[in-house]
Design an enzyme around this catalytic site. Structure first.
Site, mmCIF file in Angstrom:
data_model
loop_
_atom_site.group_PDB
_atom_site.id
_atom_site.type_symbol
_atom_site.label_atom_id
_atom_site.label_comp_id
_atom_site.label_asym_id
_atom_site.label_seq_id
_atom_site.Cartn_x
_atom_site.Cartn_y
_atom_site.Cartn_z
ATOM 1 N N ASP A 188 0.857 -1.187 0.000
ATOM 2 C CA ASP A 188 0.000 0.000 0.000
ATOM 3 C C ASP A 188 0.893 1.237 0.000
ATOM 4 O O ASP A 188 1.780 1.362 -0.840
ATOM 5 C CB ASP A 188 -0.964 -0.062 1.188
ATOM 6 N N HIS A 214 -7.136 -6.191 -0.921
ATOM 7 C CA HIS A 214 -6.082 -5.194 -0.762
ATOM 8 C C HIS A 214 -4.999 -5.583 0.239
ATOM 9 O O HIS A 214 -3.863 -5.132 0.121
ATOM 10 C CB HIS A 214 -6.712 -3.860 -0.329
#
Length: 328
Positions: free
Chosen positions: A102, A301
């Site tokens: 991320d 994610h």
């Protein structure tokens, strides 16, 4: 987790950072994303240590147990890369392999672009290399996705900060499930947009049950560390987003520069990032020494948490490619 995992604090680049570390050998730095901490790498420490590496994961500036500078402008990519380089030196090393997930991925990619003398190889999870500024600036994403795009929503001082700090465990529970591959509403990745008059967490209801990869103990581990900053629990993390435009301005002199070290990219096919319209540039044009681009089916994610076995295998394969087989 192995009991040999240790914790301590180090002073680097003008900030006090908490780090977790395990193993001996060549250094592998693990950089978490938003809104996580060292804990997001809990499944990687043992695998890396067993393979003969020294795995170190900091809470990056503004996050969890680490110091939270009050000035918004103290969270640019130049500050964050500076922390990485200073940490390598503080750990007594000349170089490191850097792995980022991320927001940690833009830090890792940018560090590799700016300091290939210090970063001997780089791996990015979820976020591909968007050079030179790390992410597409709000002036562009606003046009692409509208005022409700989550990165635009985060620009408002104090708004998302208060929303997330109101119920810290609940915020983690909603977000970690909501952006995961286990969320049945996230089957087809799409840009994350906050409807007018609502908050981001309003788009992510409480999960009926936690997925197998996430426990209530995991939620509490995150929540307890973030609660150390009180009502500003998430402010440091949001300040990273409030520097996206500034990052692109500061790094403009490096436009056109690529990454000249071996690289790995890993992403889940249910990750919202796959729906974003980034620069239409092949990975190999930016990272000519790309070893592999791994797509994990059914993964959302939270790559290294949702699919630890696959991520560990990809990392160890990459490290073997970089270092060759070892007897460590």
């Amino acid at each position: 987790m192995d009991s040999s995992l240790t914790h301590r604090f180090v002073d680097v680049n003008g900030v006090r950072l908490h780090i977790a570390e395990q193993g001996e050998g060549p250094l592998v730095l693990l950089l978490h994303g938003w809104p996580e901490s060292w804990y997001s790498w809990r499944h990687q420490f043992g695998a890396l240590a067993a393979a003969g590496y020294r795995a170190v994961a900091p809470d990056q500036r503004g996050y969890a147990r680490s110091e939270q500078p009050p000035d918004v402008t103290s969270y640019t990519l130049l500050h964050l890369v500076g922390d990485v380089i200073a940490l390598i030196e503080e750990l007594g090393e000349e170089q490191a392999v850097v792995v980022g997930h991320d927001w940690g991925a833009p830090v890792a990619w940018t560090a590799a672009m700016l300091r290939p003398d210090k970063i001997r190889a780089v791996a990015g999870l979820s976020i591909p290399p968007i050079l030179p500024g790390g992410m597409v600036p709000p002036s562009v994403t606003r046009t692409q996705y509208g005022e409700g795009f989550y990165q635009i929503y985060f620009q408002q001082p104090g708004v998302a900060d208060a929303e997330f700090a109101k119920d810290i465990p609940g915020s983690f529970r909603r977000l970690l499930f909501g952006a995961s591959g286990d969320n049945p509403l996230g089957g087809k990745p799409r840009p994350l947009v906050v409807p007018d008059g609502l908050g981001l967490l309003d788009t992510m209801p409480e999960p009926p049950a936690l997925p197998a990869w996430l426990t209530e103990e995991d939620i509490q581990a995150y929540a307890e560390d973030f609660a150390l900053h009180g009502e500003h629990a998430f402010t440091g993390a949001f300040n990273w987003y409030r520097n996206i435009e500034r990052n692109n301005e500061l790094l403009a002199p490096f436009r056109g520069r690529g990454i000249d070290v071996p690289a790995l990219y890993v992403v889940g096919d249910r990750d919202m990032v796959t729906a974003l319209r980034g620069p239409d540039t092949p990975l190999t044009a930016v990272v000519p020494q790309l070893h592999d681009a791994v797509v994990l089916p059914g993964c959302g994610h939270w790559t290294q948490q949702e699919r630890p076995t696959e991520v560990n295998a990809a990392l160890l394969d990459f490290l073997t490619h970089v270092d060759g087989p070892t007897d460590r």
